[in-house]
Design a protein around this motif. Structure first.
Motif, PDB file in Angstrom:
ATOM      1  N   LEU A  46      19.111  -0.196 -11.729  1.00  0.00           N
ATOM      2  CA  LEU A  46      18.906   0.769 -10.651  1.00  0.00           C
ATOM      3  C   LEU A  46      17.774   1.754 -10.906  1.00  0.00           C
ATOM      4  N   GLY A  47      17.463   1.980 -12.170  1.00  0.00           N
ATOM      5  CA  GLY A  47      16.473   2.990 -12.534  1.00  0.00           C
ATOM      6  C   GLY A  47      15.154   2.883 -11.795  1.00  0.00           C
ATOM      7  N   PRO A  48      14.522   1.703 -11.773  1.00  0.00           N
ATOM      8  CA  PRO A  48      13.239   1.596 -11.069  1.00  0.00           C
ATOM      9  C   PRO A  48      13.334   1.928  -9.575  1.00  0.00           C
ATOM     10  N   HIS A  49      14.446   1.564  -8.948  1.00  0.00           N
ATOM     11  CA  HIS A  49      14.615   1.860  -7.518  1.00  0.00           C
ATOM     12  C   HIS A  49      14.766   3.366  -7.291  1.00  0.00           C
ATOM     13  N   VAL A  50      15.574   4.000  -8.123  1.00  0.00           N
ATOM     14  CA  VAL A  50      15.776   5.441  -8.011  1.00  0.00           C
ATOM     15  C   VAL A  50      14.470   6.178  -8.306  1.00  0.00           C
ATOM     16  N   TYR A  51      13.762   5.736  -9.334  1.00  0.00           N
ATOM     17  CA  TYR A  51      12.489   6.336  -9.711  1.00  0.00           C
ATOM     18  C   TYR A  51      11.480   6.233  -8.565  1.00  0.00           C
ATOM     19  N   ASN A  52      11.348   5.050  -7.991  1.00  0.00           N
ATOM     20  CA  ASN A  52      10.396   4.857  -6.892  1.00  0.00           C
ATOM     21  C   ASN A  52      10.746   5.721  -5.691  1.00  0.00           C
ATOM     22  N   GLN A  53      12.041   5.845  -5.396  1.00  0.00           N
ATOM     23  CA  GLN A  53      12.454   6.693  -4.280  1.00  0.00           C
ATOM     24  C   GLN A  53      12.111   8.152  -4.565  1.00  0.00           C
ATOM     25  N   ALA A  54      12.310   8.573  -5.806  1.00  0.00           N
ATOM     26  CA  ALA A  54      11.971   9.949  -6.183  1.00  0.00           C
ATOM     27  C   ALA A  54      10.470  10.192  -6.030  1.00  0.00           C
ATOM     28  N   ILE A  55       9.660   9.220  -6.411  1.00  0.00           N
ATOM     29  CA  ILE A  55       8.206   9.347  -6.258  1.00  0.00           C
ATOM     30  C   ILE A  55       7.843   9.450  -4.777  1.00  0.00           C
ATOM     31  N   GLN A  56       8.466   8.623  -3.934  1.00  0.00           N
ATOM     32  CA  GLN A  56       8.191   8.682  -2.490  1.00  0.00           C
ATOM     33  C   GLN A  56       8.593  10.035  -1.912  1.00  0.00           C
ATOM     34  N   ASP A  57       9.755  10.547  -2.340  1.00  0.00           N
ATOM     35  CA  ASP A  57      10.204  11.855  -1.869  1.00  0.00           C
ATOM     36  C   ASP A  57       9.245  12.959  -2.311  1.00  0.00           C
ATOM     37  N   ALA A  58       8.795  12.882  -3.565  1.00  0.00           N
ATOM     38  CA  ALA A  58       7.849  13.882  -4.079  1.00  0.00           C
ATOM     39  C   ALA A  58       6.529  13.803  -3.327  1.00  0.00           C
ATOM     40  N   ARG A  59       6.049  12.584  -3.078  1.00  0.00           N
ATOM     41  CA  ARG A  59       4.794  12.400  -2.345  1.00  0.00           C
ATOM     42  C   ARG A  59       4.906  13.010  -0.949  1.00  0.00           C
ATOM     43  N   LYS A  60       6.011  12.781  -0.272  1.00  0.00           N
ATOM     44  CA  LYS A  60       6.221  13.321   1.069  1.00  0.00           C
ATOM     45  C   LYS A  60       6.209  14.855   1.043  1.00  0.00           C
ATOM     46  N   THR A  61       6.875  15.424   0.044  1.00  0.00           N
ATOM     47  CA  THR A  61       6.911  16.877  -0.082  1.00  0.00           C
ATOM     48  C   THR A  61       5.525  17.447  -0.332  1.00  0.00           C
ATOM     49  N   VAL A  62       4.758  16.804  -1.193  1.00  0.00           N
ATOM     50  CA  VAL A  62       3.400  17.269  -1.491  1.00  0.00           C
ATOM     51  C   VAL A  62       2.527  17.198  -0.245  1.00  0.00           C
ATOM     52  N   VAL A  63       2.605  16.107   0.498  1.00  0.00           N
ATOM     53  CA  VAL A  63       1.808  15.961   1.726  1.00  0.00           C
ATOM     54  C   VAL A  63       2.185  17.049   2.730  1.00  0.00           C
ATOM     55  N   GLU A  64       3.483  17.315   2.887  1.00  0.00           N
ATOM     56  CA  GLU A  64       3.925  18.351   3.822  1.00  0.00           C
ATOM     57  C   GLU A  64       3.415  19.729   3.395  1.00  0.00           C
ATOM     58  N   ARG A  65       3.482  20.009   2.111  1.00  0.00           N
ATOM     59  CA  ARG A  65       3.014  21.305   1.613  1.00  0.00           C
ATOM     60  C   ARG A  65       1.501  21.441   1.748  1.00  0.00           C
ATOM     61  N   MET A  66       0.780  20.360   1.494  1.00  0.00           N
ATOM     62  CA  MET A  66      -0.679  20.391   1.643  1.00  0.00           C
ATOM     63  C   MET A  66      -1.052  20.637   3.104  1.00  0.00           C
ATOM     64  N   GLN A  67      -0.327  20.018   4.026  1.00  0.00           N
ATOM     65  CA  GLN A  67      -0.595  20.232   5.446  1.00  0.00           C
ATOM     66  C   GLN A  67      -0.336  21.680   5.816  1.00  0.00           C
ATOM     67  N   ALA A  68       0.747  22.248   5.303  1.00  0.00           N
ATOM     68  CA  ALA A  68       1.053  23.650   5.586  1.00  0.00           C
ATOM     69  C   ALA A  68      -0.022  24.560   5.005  1.00  0.00           C
ATOM     70  N   MET A  69      -0.499  24.259   3.797  1.00  0.00           N
ATOM     71  CA  MET A  69      -1.566  25.060   3.195  1.00  0.00           C
ATOM     72  C   MET A  69      -2.852  24.954   4.001  1.00  0.00           C
ATOM     73  N   GLU A  70      -3.150  23.746   4.468  1.00  0.00           N
ATOM     74  CA  GLU A  70      -4.348  23.558   5.283  1.00  0.00           C
ATOM     75  C   GLU A  70      -4.257  24.377   6.563  1.00  0.00           C
ATOM     76  N   ASP A  71      -3.100  24.367   7.209  1.00  0.00           N
ATOM     77  CA  ASP A  71      -2.897  25.170   8.414  1.00  0.00           C
ATOM     78  C   ASP A  71      -3.083  26.661   8.122  1.00  0.00           C
ATOM     79  N   GLU A  72      -2.548  27.111   6.992  1.00  0.00           N
ATOM     80  CA  GLU A  72      -2.681  28.516   6.619  1.00  0.00           C
ATOM     81  C   GLU A  72      -4.138  28.881   6.339  1.00  0.00           C
TER      82      GLU A  72
END
Length: 88
Positions: A46-72
């Motif tokens: 299960l480790g690789p699946h959980v790890y990949n999901q965590a990376i996808q979640d982190a990537r999504k969070t970073v993109v959302e934060r970057m968009q918010a920073m760009e707007d600001e």
């Protein structure tokens, strides 16, 4: 195969939790070696699946934060217009 290095105390806790699960849910007793082998197998499976999901979640969070920073940053820009009264 994913191999995690846990501190000894943490791995022992996880092994005990696996044993506890078997006692409560299956009314079975398993030894610490069997519990450790099961734990290692499940992490490898299960480790690789959980790890990949965590990376996808982190990537999504970073993109959302970057968009918010760009707007600001756009909101901080000053209005630039030609001075009134003509140019000199």
């Amino acid at each position: 195969m994913m191999k995690l290095k846990w501190p000894r105390e943490q791995k022992q806790q996880l092994i005990e939790q696996v044993q506890h699960y078997f006692e409560l849910e299956r009314s079975e007793e398993i030894g610490s070696i069997a519990a450790e082998q099961l734990l290692d197998h499940m992490v490898a499976l299960l480790g690789p699946h959980v790890y990949n999901q965590a990376i996808q979640d982190a990537r999504k969070t970073v993109v959302e934060r970057m968009q918010a920073m760009e707007d600001e940053l756009y909101a901080l820009e000053k209005n630039v217009s030609a001075p009134r009264g003509g140019s000199r």
